[in-house]
Design a protein around this motif. Structure first.
Motif, PDB file in Angstrom:
ATOM      1  N   GLY A  90      -7.567  -3.356   5.173  1.00 14.69           N
ATOM      2  CA  GLY A  90      -8.648  -3.283   4.203  1.00 14.69           C
ATOM      3  C   GLY A  90      -8.217  -3.564   2.777  1.00 14.69           C
ATOM      4  N   TYR A  91      -8.724  -2.753   1.852  1.00 16.49           N
ATOM      5  CA  TYR A  91      -8.633  -3.063   0.433  1.00 16.49           C
ATOM      6  C   TYR A  91      -8.105  -1.882  -0.367  1.00 16.49           C
ATOM      7  CZ  TYR A  91     -11.368  -6.881   2.128  1.00 16.49           C
ATOM      8  OH  TYR A  91     -11.762  -7.960   2.854  1.00 16.49           O
ATOM      9  N   LEU A  92      -7.408  -2.207  -1.439  1.00 14.08           N
ATOM     10  CA  LEU A  92      -6.930  -1.200  -2.375  1.00 14.08           C
ATOM     11  C   LEU A  92      -7.836  -1.245  -3.591  1.00 14.08           C
ATOM     12  CD1 LEU A  92      -4.890   0.905  -3.313  1.00 14.08           C
ATOM     13  CD2 LEU A  92      -3.408  -0.969  -4.096  1.00 14.08           C
ATOM     14  N   PHE A  93      -8.606  -0.178  -3.785  1.00 15.65           N
ATOM     15  CA  PHE A  93      -9.536  -0.112  -4.901  1.00 15.65           C
ATOM     16  C   PHE A  93      -8.849   0.499  -6.119  1.00 15.65           C
ATOM     17  CE2 PHE A  93     -12.249  -0.413  -1.224  1.00 15.65           C
ATOM     18  CZ  PHE A  93     -13.264  -1.263  -1.639  1.00 15.65           C
ATOM     19  N   ALA A  94      -9.303   0.077  -7.291  1.00 12.37           N
ATOM     20  CA  ALA A  94      -8.689   0.532  -8.535  1.00 12.37           C
ATOM     21  C   ALA A  94      -8.692   2.053  -8.637  1.00 12.37           C
ATOM     22  CB  ALA A  94      -9.441  -0.072  -9.727  1.00 12.37           C
ATOM     23  N   LYS A  95      -9.789   2.671  -8.257  1.00 12.17           N
ATOM     24  CA  LYS A  95      -9.889   4.123  -8.410  1.00 12.17           C
ATOM     25  C   LYS A  95      -8.847   4.852  -7.568  1.00 12.17           C
ATOM     26  CE  LYS A  95     -13.554   4.821  -4.929  1.00 12.17           C
ATOM     27  NZ  LYS A  95     -12.795   5.738  -4.079  1.00 12.17           N
ATOM     28  N   ASP A  96      -8.449   4.255  -6.450  1.00 16.79           N
ATOM     29  CA  ASP A  96      -7.484   4.906  -5.571  1.00 16.79           C
ATOM     30  C   ASP A  96      -6.064   4.820  -6.107  1.00 16.79           C
ATOM     31  OD1 ASP A  96      -9.467   5.655  -3.731  1.00 16.79           O
ATOM     32  OD2 ASP A  96      -9.390   3.679  -2.772  1.00 16.79           O
TER      33      ASP A  96
END
Length: 391
Positions: A90-96
């Motif tokens: 999947g994806y790495l979101f900025a908030k994480d």
């Protein structure tokens, strides 16, 4: 962490070797393989940074740092508004990643941390989000609404070998370990900001690096983060090698697949090779056409739901979702994950990441009730445009 899928690839003209510039030396020998293949995913990236003990107990390496340690992190992948795409997981979101840095800071896991991110729209991972008081200095290869470029086209490999941002800072690091991070940033910005003419639109654009967070860290020596001794980066050239006429060409990271297909067509000699190249190029362009159609239709449907125009949804790019806008941020993540699981694997065609601003704009207008309706509409739209799958 690296996919480890290039060394024995059938198209690699030098089996068993990896190089990051045409005719450059082998940079594969001796490279650790702590995480490869499907292990290279957002969950593991964050777990390694946190020093996750469950990974350690399974024999995996994790960061075991303390309050006196400086940390350097480099990530290169495809990106969109406040998101980094990984081939797996999947994806790495900025908030994480910001939340992970905050957790590391609270638990005294570093003294200072420097992170370089090379991806399209990488500045959106930090701008207006990265706190200035957690000891993190972030450098992004491009501004929040800009694409990043690749360089070093290899005619034998028929592909590009390096990120323009990476090859710039790596070569600058050679024998400059006592210069300041600010000096390096100024050099990166001066090199990557050179004019680029888009071969599809004919328009001129720039790739402007950005820095964020605790900018006072920029006054520290590069060597405190990238190593105390001068060393030679194996790039097969001097610090200005990427300006050589033979390898001057740079293209957007999102356009690599199309540009490579075009080059293969131009170089094809036999009829069978030409037909194969035409099929590859057609596959890429039809995929883009289907993506454009899907997002335009979806924006129109949601526009009716919100009594607004399709243009409002598809233009006016704004990737500046703020972390404290929790509902908007969660809405955006829902749309991205739903699109990935129900509609289209964006890792197969990074062109799709350039359309995620539609979700950003929609989320800034939706109520909680409308969100559920819009998500259902998205799934339905994908089902009726199921020809997009596989492109």
């Amino acid at each position: 962490m690296h996919l480890d899928n290039a060394v024995n690839k059938s198209t690699n003209p030098r089996p068993g070797q990896v190089y990051n510039w045409p005719d450059g030396p082998d940079v594969y020998k001796g490279i650790p393989k702590h995480y490869t293949g499907q292990e290279v995913n957002p969950t593991n990236v964050l777990a390694v940074l946190r020093g996750d003990q469950s990974l350690k107990h399974r024999g995996k390496k994790v960061l075991e740092s303390g309050p006196l340690d400086n940390i350097f992190v480099y990530l290169m992948t495809h990106g969109g508004p406040q998101v980094l795409a990984f081939p797996y997981g999947g994806y790495l979101f900025a908030k994480d990643i910001i939340a992970t840095f905050k957790d590391m800071y609270a638990n005294r896991r570093y003294r200072q941390l420097v992170i370089h991110v090379e991806a399209c729209e990488s500045g959106s991972m930090f701008q207006n989000i990265m706190p200035p008081d957690i000891g993190v200095y972030a450098v992004a290869s491009s501004q929040p609404t800009q694409m990043s470029r690749v360089a070093g086209y290899d005619s034998k490999l028929m592909d590009f070998t390096a990120g323009y941002f990476a090859i710039t800072w790596l070569n600058h690091t050679e024998d400059r370990h006592r210069e300041l991070l600010d000096d390096q940033f100024d050099y990166i910005r001066s090199q990557t900001a050179k004019d680029y003419y888009d071969p599809y639109t004919g328009l001129k654009w720039h790739q402007n690096a950005g820095h964020y967070g605790n900018l006072s860290i920029g006054r520290l020596d590069i060597g405190q983060f990238e190593g105390p001794k001068p060393y030679k980066i194996a790039t097969g050239g001097d610090s200005d090698h990427h300006n050589d006429d033979e390898h001057r060409e740079t293209v957007s990271m999102r356009d690599v697949q199309v540009v490579v297909a075009e080059k293969r067509l131009l170089l094809a000699v036999s009829t069978s090779d030409k037909l194969r190249a035409i099929d590859q190029l057609k596959h890429q362009l039809l995929g883009r056409q289907l993506v454009n159609k899907l997002f335009e239709q979806f924006a129109g449907v949601v526009g009716q739901l919100l009594s607004t125009t399709t243009t409002t949804m598809t233009t006016g790019l704004d990737s500046q979702l703020l972390v404290d806008q929790e509902l908007v941020s969660n809405c955006y993540e829902l749309f991205v994950n739903t699109f990935q699981s129900k509609c289209f694997n964006m890792n197969k065609n990074p062109y799709v990441l350039g359309k995620l601003n539609v979700f950003v704009n929609i989320c800034e207008h939706l109520t909680a009730r409308q969100l559920a309706i819009a998500l259902n509409q998205l799934v339905g739209q994908c089902e009726t445009t199921n020809a997009i799958v596989g492109h």
